[in-house]
Scaffold this active site. Structure first.
Site, short mmCIF file in Angstrom:
data_model
loop_
_atom_site.label_atom_id
_atom_site.label_comp_id
_atom_site.label_asym_id
_atom_site.label_seq_id
_atom_site.Cartn_x
_atom_site.Cartn_y
_atom_site.Cartn_z
N GLU A 15 0.82 -1.20 0.00
CA GLU A 15 0.00 0.00 0.00
C GLU A 15 0.86 1.26 0.00
O GLU A 15 0.59 2.22 -0.74
CB GLU A 15 -0.93 0.01 1.22
CG GLU A 15 -1.92 -1.15 1.25
CD GLU A 15 -1.41 -2.36 2.04
OE1 GLU A 15 -2.22 -2.98 2.73
OE2 GLU A 15 -0.19 -2.65 1.96
N CYS A 23 -0.38 0.34 7.58
CA CYS A 23 -0.80 0.78 6.25
C CYS A 23 -2.12 1.55 6.32
O CYS A 23 -2.39 2.41 5.47
CB CYS A 23 -0.93 -0.42 5.32
SG CYS A 23 0.67 -1.13 4.87
N ALA A 58 11.31 -36.45 -8.77
CA ALA A 58 11.31 -36.70 -10.21
C ALA A 58 11.40 -38.20 -10.43
O ALA A 58 12.18 -38.89 -9.76
CB ALA A 58 12.49 -35.99 -10.88
N SER A 100 20.87 -41.67 -10.37
CA SER A 100 19.65 -40.88 -10.61
C SER A 100 19.90 -39.61 -11.42
O SER A 100 18.94 -38.88 -11.71
CB SER A 100 19.03 -40.49 -9.27
OG SER A 100 19.94 -39.73 -8.49
N THR A 128 20.29 -39.30 1.45
CA THR A 128 20.46 -38.61 0.18
C THR A 128 21.78 -37.87 0.13
O THR A 128 22.48 -37.86 -0.89
CB THR A 128 19.29 -37.62 -0.04
OG1 THR A 128 18.07 -38.36 -0.14
CG2 THR A 128 19.49 -36.80 -1.31
#
Length: 377
Positions: free
Chosen positions: A55, A87, A157, A171, A199
């Site tokens: 704003e 605001c 994926a 991978s 991982t």
């Protein structure tokens, strides 16, 4: 003005709000447009955390022209002092005649008080214009405000036969470059990225955002027994990118090697032999983490679903087949016994990135992790 006109200018405000993606967390995305006699005389958005709100940015160049104008804003104006003044104060000082609000602010410090303050000062207020769109644009903010825990998006994926790696464990790469660029964009949009120790051990990833100007998310490593090699890239680069280990290991002498390299270690309770993810979300929410991009292996993904911490899913599908009975899939754990017990997702978007497909979903009703936000309620 007509309903159609209000929607037109709110559309513009929504577009502006999107420019703050990745820069304002844990604040909301907000856009604002000042209109007088059918023409835009000012516009702005919340550009960065700690900076002026939408704003004020929209009103900054209007001056006396703002008197009697209409202000369109995607989220209820704030009415309290924080990093910036209220605001509502700026709106009243500019003598705005009408304010059109997209969605109410769930922040308890606002929650209707901003609108009430404007009305009590004689400003005409119209609420709920493009309400669902405005809520959707701030799905993360609404979830964080209402639950005090991060909004978690699980990403993986896989090939068309549902494999995330070959039978030998390789991978890289399943998807092509366009899809990988989108992943880095999403890393930048979230405050944190999470993966598991397995991982890190298998792939030694950097878990960073590699886009020019992109924000580096906090790296969260779920490591129950704190077994990650101190030579891992996420540890070695912890001085440059915030890296937090979530562990159940209370032996603080074991933390020292990580802390000396710039890592932060958070001790959490154990549940079924691993970090209690529900407790982790509560702790991370207290730390100001409003969103997590979960890029885990099958074990962590399965545990996250079981713990009910997942709100959304990004599934990339590549037109490839790996085969192999022992090839890994994206979701581990024990799984469900009967099809009727499946976690049901609601697809929100399907898009192409090169040859790859991205399916975006939110958790359906009555599923683990469903907070009611998927339907805008």
């Amino acid at each position: 003005m007509s309903e159609t006109t209000d929607q037109f200018f709110m559309e513009r405000a929504l577009m502006l709000a999107g420019r703050g993606v990745g820069a304002v967390n844990p604040n909301p995305l907000v856009g604002a447009v000042v209109v007088k006699e059918g023409a835009i005389i000012g516009e702005g958005w919340h550009e960065r955390f700690g900076g002026p709100h939408a704003e004020r940015n929209a009103l900054a160049g209007c001056g006396e022209r703002a008197e009697g104008a209409t202000l369109y804003v995607t989220l209820e104006p704030c009415c309290h002092y924080g990093k910036t003044p209220p605001c509502t104060q700026a709106i009243l000082s500019h003598k705005i005649g009408r304010v059109v609000v997209g969605a109410p602010d769930p922040n308890p410090l606002v929650a209707g008080k901003g609108i009430r303050q404007l009305r009590e000062a004689g400003v005409s207020v119209t609420e709920g214009v493009l309400l669902e769109r405005c809520r959707e644009s701030n799905r993360i903010f609404f979830h964080y405000m209402e639950t005090k825990t991060p909004y978690v998006t699980m990403k993986y994926a896989m090939t068309m036969d549902g494999r995330t790696a070959t039978h030998a464990g390789y991978s890289k790469w399943i998807t092509g470059e366009p899809a990988r660029i989108r992943v880095h964009e999403d890393r930048s949009r979230h405050m944190a990225i999470m993966t598991g120790a397995g991982t890190v051990e298998a792939d030694d990833p950097m878990l960073n955002c590699r886009l020019p100007g992109g924000r580096q998310p906090v790296r969260l490593i779920c490591d129950t027994h704190l077994r990650t090699s101190p030579a891992a890239r996420v540890v070695e680069s912890a001085g440059e990118i915030p890296t937090w280990f979530l562990t159940c290991r209370g032996d603080k002498s074991a933390w020292r090697v990580y802390e000396e390299k710039g890592c932060r270690v958070l001790e959490l309770p154990e549940r079924e032999g691993r970090v209690d993810l529900a407790a982790a979300m509560k702790r991370l929410g207290e730390e100001g983490i409003d969103s997590i991009y979960l890029e885990g292996g099958g074990r962590l993904n399965g545990a996250a679903l079981d713990a009910g911490i997942v709100q959304a899913l990004h599934c990339y599908i590549a037109p490839k087949l790996f085969g192999g009975e022992k090839s890994k899939g994206p979701i581990g754990g024990s799984g469900v016994t009967f099809p009727g017990q499946a976690a049901v997702m609601k697809i929100t978007e399907i898009s192409h990135y090169g040859e790859d497909i991205l399916i975006e979903c939110v958790m359906g009703k009555n599923c683990p992790g469903d907070s009611g936000q998927s339907e805008g309620k």
